[in-house]
Design an enzyme around this catalytic site. Sequence first.
Site, PDB file in Angstrom:
ATOM      1  N   GLU A 145       0.832  -1.217   0.000  1.00  0.00           N
ATOM      2  CA  GLU A 145       0.000   0.000   0.000  1.00  0.00           C
ATOM      3  C   GLU A 145       0.860   1.257   0.000  1.00  0.00           C
ATOM      4  O   GLU A 145       0.823   2.064   0.938  1.00  0.00           O
ATOM      5  CB  GLU A 145      -0.952  -0.004   1.192  1.00  0.00           C
ATOM      6  CG  GLU A 145      -1.969  -1.138   1.110  1.00  0.00           C
ATOM      7  CD  GLU A 145      -3.082  -1.042   2.142  1.00  0.00           C
ATOM      8  OE1 GLU A 145      -2.847  -0.433   3.199  1.00  0.00           O
ATOM      9  OE2 GLU A 145      -4.171  -1.560   1.886  1.00  0.00           O
ATOM     10  N   GLU A 172      -5.449  -8.251  -1.502  1.00  0.00           N
ATOM     11  CA  GLU A 172      -6.169  -8.091  -0.229  1.00  0.00           C
ATOM     12  C   GLU A 172      -7.611  -7.780  -0.538  1.00  0.00           C
ATOM     13  O   GLU A 172      -7.899  -6.926  -1.374  1.00  0.00           O
ATOM     14  CB  GLU A 172      -5.603  -6.946   0.621  1.00  0.00           C
ATOM     15  CG  GLU A 172      -4.342  -7.256   1.362  1.00  0.00           C
ATOM     16  CD  GLU A 172      -3.907  -6.119   2.293  1.00  0.00           C
ATOM     17  OE1 GLU A 172      -4.764  -5.441   2.893  1.00  0.00           O
ATOM     18  OE2 GLU A 172      -2.689  -5.914   2.400  1.00  0.00           O
TER      19      GLU A 172
HETATM   20  P1  P53 Z   1      -7.198  -3.578   9.406  1.00  0.00           P
HETATM   21  C1  P53 Z   1      -6.577   0.886   6.422  1.00  0.00           C
HETATM   22  C2  P53 Z   1      -5.943   1.044   7.631  1.00  0.00           C
HETATM   23  C3  P53 Z   1      -4.819   0.294   7.932  1.00  0.00           C
HETATM   24  C4  P53 Z   1      -4.338  -0.608   7.019  1.00  0.00           C
HETATM   25  O1  P53 Z   1      -6.945  -3.380   7.845  1.00  0.00           O
HETATM   26  C5  P53 Z   1      -4.979  -0.767   5.816  1.00  0.00           C
HETATM   27  C6  P53 Z   1      -6.106  -0.036   5.509  1.00  0.00           C
HETATM   28  C7  P53 Z   1      -6.775  -0.297   4.219  1.00  0.00           C
HETATM   29  O2  P53 Z   1      -7.748   0.509   3.822  1.00  0.00           O
HETATM   30  O3  P53 Z   1      -4.475  -1.567   4.883  1.00  0.00           O
HETATM   31  C8  P53 Z   1      -4.478  -2.947   4.787  1.00  0.00           C
HETATM   32  O4  P53 Z   1      -6.223  -4.587   9.877  1.00  0.00           O
HETATM   33  C9  P53 Z   1      -3.141  -3.493   5.158  1.00  0.00           C
HETATM   34  C10 P53 Z   1      -3.191  -4.644   6.097  1.00  0.00           C
HETATM   35  C11 P53 Z   1      -4.383  -4.502   7.021  1.00  0.00           C
HETATM   36  C12 P53 Z   1      -5.649  -4.528   6.175  1.00  0.00           C
HETATM   37  O5  P53 Z   1      -5.642  -3.439   5.302  1.00  0.00           O
HETATM   38  O6  P53 Z   1      -6.988  -2.242   9.997  1.00  0.00           O
HETATM   39  O7  P53 Z   1      -2.321  -3.792   4.053  1.00  0.00           O
HETATM   40  O8  P53 Z   1      -1.975  -4.714   6.774  1.00  0.00           O
HETATM   41  O9  P53 Z   1      -4.427  -5.450   8.028  1.00  0.00           O
HETATM   42  C13 P53 Z   1      -6.936  -4.477   6.977  1.00  0.00           C
HETATM   43  O10 P53 Z   1      -8.591  -4.076   9.521  1.00  0.00           O
END
Ligand code: P53
Length: 473
Positions: free
Chosen positions: A179, A372
């Site tokens: 990301e 993802e």
């Molecule tokens: P979680 C938002 C905030 C933090 C990470 O997120 C994020 C996003 C995506 O919109 O990105 C990804 O665990 C990331 C993963 C993460 C997943 O989203 O906050 O690449 O590491 O776990 C899900 O529910």
Amino acid sequence: MVFPEKFLWGGATAANQCEGAYDTAGKGLSLVDILPAAKENREYALFHPKEAMQKEYSYYPSHESIDFYHHYKEDIKLLAEMGYRVFRMSLSWPRIFPNGDDAEPNEAGLKFYDDVFAECQKYGIEPLVTLNHFDTPLALFDKYNGWSDRSLIKLYVHYCETVLKRYRGKVHYWLTFNEINMILHIPFLGGGMDVNNVENSEQVKYQAAHHQLVASALVTKLAHEIDPENKVGCMLAAGQTYPYTCAPEDVFAAMQADRESYFFIDVQARGYYPSYAERVFANKDVTIEMAADDKKILREHTVDFISFSYYSSRLTSTDPEVKSKTAGNIFASLKNPYLKTSSWGWQTDALGLRITMNQIYDRYQKPLFVVENGLGEKDVLTEEHAVHDEYRIAYLKDNIKEMGEAIADGVECWGYTSWGCIDLVSAGSGEMSKRYGYIYVDRDDNGNGSLRRYKKDSFNWYTKVIASNGQLL
Ligand code: P53
């Protein structure tokens, strides 16, 4: 639904959210190791890392996490049982270079991933490896304020060269930065830096982004030289932005919001800064310092494919009255009245995945990889050790169906790895209770639990999806 014959079905994890063993066998601390549990504490630490480091919190979820470090054999066996053809995982940079700038790598760290790859190979699972997923060595934050310093390019390239050589032939799919656009939203996780006490935070963020873009191109070059079979991808936190109304102002705002993210992929996929960058930089008073060869490097070493995370679409408005923001998501997005919302305030939009895939493919005409996607929800483990997660099956079914439609629309897509295939720690909130997996892990938000693994209903469902190559949804 027709998926290509060799479509890579699987699941995704990240070292920082599943490995644990945070100080085992010579591993150095990573950024996430100073992030506490509990939403408010975690949010504070994410945006005030220097202050948070001075405090002592009672619980840091990354320290043990789901202890994948000691359970990887059992876990990969379960993934194989579902029929995985690909497993997205990441390497922990500080497990291999504990301080980030060590001259020699930590052999024990390298050995751990040899073992993990051997286990994948045993079942014919292709690893898809993210080189940097939110866990830059903490020492580089202390010493350089992370990617704001150009020195990080050299250090990251040295780390990548080490692992590209070591795992040559064992890994063929690489992602340079998870990301990459996240650096604008969470500069600590994305760039290992604190931008609170700087004169112009936009300047620091975009300069750091430039360093990552150059580093990504250099690693793409190296990966191709070391093994011509290597495929290197960029990774975008994606999700089409919709205009709140058909007012041209809203439509324009939506386009601008998407450009903020596509900026990174424009460079990684096309090889040069997009034409709109100049005006954006002028408005933000940003001047990018470039070394003599930077432009050449960017131009000559573009990525082979474009990977992205997709959880939902986004929504924007220029009307100050429209203020009902969605809860939970770091990306400022309005609540879309047409969409359902999860317990964490994330909205569900399967058609948005089809829209996003078409949009990205139209823009770059390079193969895509959905790395993802998924639903973070509370699960209940019954006394019989079952988890009836029909809500997750419904989310995934709808999203996979729309991914299939995008492929039928003409989009080339290599594979699909849903997020958190085994329950792991949430990046945003630090919770275990925000679960995405097909496999339940017995551990709670405070670190209690047996760490035992249990199959959820979605485990059997996904097994059938893969066995039928997406025919049985
Ligand atoms: P979680 C938002 C905030 C933090 C990470 O997120 C994020 C996003 C995506 O919109 O990105 C990804 O665990 C990331 C993963 C993460 C997943 O989203 O906050 O690449 O590491 O776990 C899900 O529910």
